[in-house]
Motif scaffolding. Structure first.
Motif, PDB file in Angstrom:
ATOM      1  N   VAL A  12       8.779   8.193  -9.102  1.00 50.05           N
ATOM      2  CA  VAL A  12       7.040   8.091  -9.857  1.00 50.05           C
ATOM      3  C   VAL A  12       6.769   9.822  -9.791  1.00 50.05           C
ATOM      4  N   PRO A  13       6.310  10.069 -10.744  1.00 48.81           N
ATOM      5  CA  PRO A  13       5.495  11.537 -10.951  1.00 48.81           C
ATOM      6  C   PRO A  13       4.796  11.608  -9.737  1.00 48.81           C
ATOM      7  N   PRO A  14       4.302  12.717  -9.441  1.00 47.19           N
ATOM      8  CA  PRO A  14       3.340  13.572  -8.431  1.00 47.19           C
ATOM      9  C   PRO A  14       2.470  12.553  -8.548  1.00 47.19           C
ATOM     10  N   VAL A  15       1.747  11.912  -9.713  1.00 45.28           N
ATOM     11  CA  VAL A  15       0.278  11.399  -9.519  1.00 45.28           C
ATOM     12  C   VAL A  15       0.454  10.120  -9.547  1.00 45.28           C
ATOM     13  N   ALA A  16       1.231   9.347  -9.487  1.00 50.12           N
ATOM     14  CA  ALA A  16       1.310   8.257  -9.577  1.00 50.12           C
ATOM     15  C   ALA A  16       1.985   8.022  -8.062  1.00 50.12           C
ATOM     16  N   ARG A  17       2.429   9.190  -7.464  1.00 56.52           N
ATOM     17  CA  ARG A  17       3.170   8.540  -5.380  1.00 56.52           C
ATOM     18  C   ARG A  17       1.309   8.651  -5.118  1.00 56.52           C
ATOM     19  N   ARG A  18       0.158   9.610  -5.720  1.00 55.31           N
ATOM     20  CA  ARG A  18      -0.548  10.237  -4.534  1.00 55.31           C
ATOM     21  C   ARG A  18      -1.504   9.027  -4.817  1.00 55.31           C
ATOM     22  N   ILE A  19      -1.993   7.932  -6.366  1.00 53.59           N
ATOM     23  CA  ILE A  19      -2.147   6.754  -6.234  1.00 53.59           C
ATOM     24  C   ILE A  19      -1.347   5.757  -5.544  1.00 53.59           C
ATOM     25  N   LEU A  20       0.105   6.011  -5.298  1.00 58.82           N
ATOM     26  CA  LEU A  20       0.561   4.487  -4.501  1.00 58.82           C
ATOM     27  C   LEU A  20       0.409   4.645  -3.122  1.00 58.82           C
ATOM     28  N   ARG A  21      -0.199   6.501  -2.400  1.00 56.26           N
ATOM     29  CA  ARG A  21      -0.112   6.293  -1.523  1.00 56.26           C
ATOM     30  C   ARG A  21      -1.562   5.648  -1.346  1.00 56.26           C
TER      31      ARG A  21
END
Length: 106
Positions: A12-21
């Motif tokens: 997933v893109p970095p923004v989605a990773r940040r949201i998941l975190r």
């Protein structure tokens, strides 16, 4: 460090990773707040009545352990909150990244 699925996280893109975190950290906060809420009253009750566990010579008070769970749960919730803040400020260290000071290139 939290458990995560690398295959999914890397896809997933970095923004989605940040949201998941952030969502994972919110679950951590909810868990530790739940511990605080469930430990608060038993801690004060154990302290007030001088609750002990054990028999004979091995009688230990329960309030120090209950208090430790309470305090560490508060610290855990604050740690997850700080992870969210640092992540959205771009200052959260990625566990896959080796700091320049350790890689020999810094």
């Amino acid at each position: 460090s939290m458990l995560r699925t690398s295959i999914f996280a890397d896809a997933v893109p970095p923004v989605a990773r940040r949201i998941l975190r952030t969502l994972a950290a919110l679950l951590g906060i909810a868990f530790f707040i739940g511990l605080v809420l469930s430990t608060w009253q038993p801690f004060f009750d154990a302290y007030r009545i001088g609750e002990y566990e054990g028999e004979g010579a091995l009688r230990v008070p329960t309030w120090p352990v209950r208090g430790l769970v309470l305090v560490m749960s508060v610290f855990g919730a604050v740690a997850y909150l700080m992870m969210i803040v640092l992540d959205w400020q771009g200052r959260l260290v990625d566990e896959n990244e080796v700091p320049a000071s350790l890689s020999g290139n810094g």
